[in-house]
Design a protein around this motif. Sequence first.
Motif, short mmCIF file in Angstrom:
data_model
loop_
_atom_site.label_atom_id
_atom_site.label_comp_id
_atom_site.label_asym_id
_atom_site.label_seq_id
_atom_site.Cartn_x
_atom_site.Cartn_y
_atom_site.Cartn_z
N ARG A 288 7.79 -4.75 -1.04
CA ARG A 288 7.18 -4.65 -0.86
C ARG A 288 5.57 -3.81 -1.46
O ARG A 288 4.55 -4.59 -1.88
N PHE A 289 5.96 -2.69 -1.61
CA PHE A 289 5.51 -1.98 -1.97
C PHE A 289 4.86 -2.18 -3.73
O PHE A 289 3.17 -2.28 -3.75
N ILE A 290 5.62 -2.23 -4.40
CA ILE A 290 4.93 -3.21 -5.92
C ILE A 290 5.04 -4.04 -5.56
O ILE A 290 4.17 -4.73 -6.68
N GLY A 291 4.56 -5.15 -4.59
CA GLY A 291 4.43 -6.80 -4.87
C GLY A 291 2.57 -6.23 -4.42
O GLY A 291 2.16 -7.32 -4.02
N GLY A 292 2.67 -5.43 -4.22
CA GLY A 292 1.27 -5.27 -3.66
C GLY A 292 0.65 -5.57 -2.23
O GLY A 292 0.01 -6.11 -2.24
N LYS A 293 1.71 -5.17 -1.35
CA LYS A 293 1.67 -5.58 -0.10
C LYS A 293 1.53 -4.04 1.16
O LYS A 293 1.42 -4.96 2.09
N ALA A 294 1.00 -3.33 -0.11
CA ALA A 294 1.10 -2.32 1.23
C ALA A 294 -0.15 -0.96 0.45
O ALA A 294 0.32 -0.68 -0.65
N LEU A 295 -0.49 -0.59 1.11
CA LEU A 295 -1.32 0.80 0.37
C LEU A 295 -1.16 2.08 0.07
O LEU A 295 -1.09 2.52 -0.84
N PHE A 296 0.32 2.52 0.82
CA PHE A 296 0.64 3.60 1.04
C PHE A 296 2.31 3.42 1.43
O PHE A 296 2.76 2.60 2.17
N ILE A 297 2.99 4.37 0.81
CA ILE A 297 4.35 4.59 0.88
C ILE A 297 4.64 6.14 0.93
O ILE A 297 3.94 6.41 0.06
N PHE A 298 5.71 6.80 1.85
CA PHE A 298 5.51 8.26 1.70
C PHE A 298 6.89 7.77 1.60
O PHE A 298 8.10 7.45 1.20
N ASP A 299 7.78 8.39 -0.10
CA ASP A 299 8.43 8.51 -0.64
C ASP A 299 8.48 9.74 -2.31
O ASP A 299 7.68 11.16 -2.02
N GLY A 300 9.40 10.03 -2.57
CA GLY A 300 9.73 10.55 -3.25
C GLY A 300 9.64 10.41 -5.42
O GLY A 300 8.90 9.21 -5.79
#
Length: 455
Positions: A288-300
């Motif tokens: 979803r993030f790569i597909g432009g469906k969210a502003l932020f993710i918390f990750d490494g």
Amino acid sequence: MPNIPTRRSPGRTALVVAASVAGLLAAGCSAPGSSTENAAPAATGTLSSPPTCGDQPVKLKGYFETGFPLPKELSTEFTKQFPNVTFDIREDQFAVITQNAPRVLADDPPDLMRLPQVSELAKEGLLKNLDPYATAFGWDQWPESQLAQMRVAEDGSRGSGPLYAQGLNFSLTGVFYNKDLAAKIGMTQPPTTLDELDSALAKAKAAGIVPINQFNGGATGGLAFPLQQLMASFGEVGPINDWIFQKKGASIDTPNNLKAAQHLQKWIDAGYFADDINSQDYAAMMSRFIGGKALFIFDGDWESGNLDKQMAGKAGFFLMPPATAGGKQAAMSAPLTFGISARAANADCAAFFLNWAATNQKAREIGVTVGGSHPMGPADAYMPAVKEGTVTAATLEAGAKVGKDNGSMDFIANATGAIYAKSWTPNLQKMVGRQQTPEGLLSTVQKDYETQVRN
């Protein structure tokens, strides 16, 4: 996830990282030796010389984390350089490895295993003491901060004692953001305070953009990522590390950590997370993030290379901002931890591989470009050039900032072997479902922790 989690925890061990040495010691060290597929593990005394994989056929048995490309990329390159060595790799999700680790190490011992947690496994005699290898290869001359998390004392506390694991790199976590979506809400620079981050979340919600998309389904509670970063925003990292390292009297149920849990609850109540996070796994979050469906993710930073390829120029990274302007910054920052079974058939060759991963120039390039993290090894080691403006450049720069602020934390999922799957995850999922409070979260986890440490 960062053992860091790690990546698929914290770790995503990962995390790892990730997580994760100029010189070509390993590359030039392929003299014939005695290590074969059926060789006995090396003794734990002093080694007369650094071991090798020899020139006879060797099959290294590995138990790796699903979806984490770095170990497999390194194993492929290792076989190119040392054709007599091949790999037999089994993969599982981080939570499954966490549950299986004692049984696998005892009954089906791998030569190399992704370790979700070290203390209990070391106390139970399931991991090989790597001190002789550390002396033979010169690991004891590396910055001690790289190895401290993998040392276990007789009482099970971490940070001192024999070395029971090694890292493929040194990962850290933070916040990835979509630059196109950020521009839509007027965010031209990463937030520098928690208030600024809160403002960005509110603007995204108002604009119809999912502010945060975070995995939190199954046995892997991804809300542990923003929770721990909020803990560091409100307080010092020392007490958090003391708890993770099982220092006597340490507690996760503190006033500062309560502020963090309450802030996380505010985000949940405000609808800043995707509605289905409790049924969402890590792969769905990334898709979803790569597909432009969210502003932020918390990750490494293990995703840095991936995002540089799939979101070239469109993804950014920043460390969690402090609650007070100008405050120090911190991150979950841990090695992508691998150990050698106490009963491994090819312990010497496995140790040689771990040393090669940190000292070989090509291996270090893979560590940066694929793992997105700083490799283990000496402080003056070779580092490949990284293109300016990339996500990888941002995560490496963030690592330097964390080092300057002395803000490195291990992952709260790594405090005990069971704390992540059996305590953090279900209670964080209950918070999303309004069945747990911030106060109840911390008190329950602390009680579970005390029971697990006693046992």
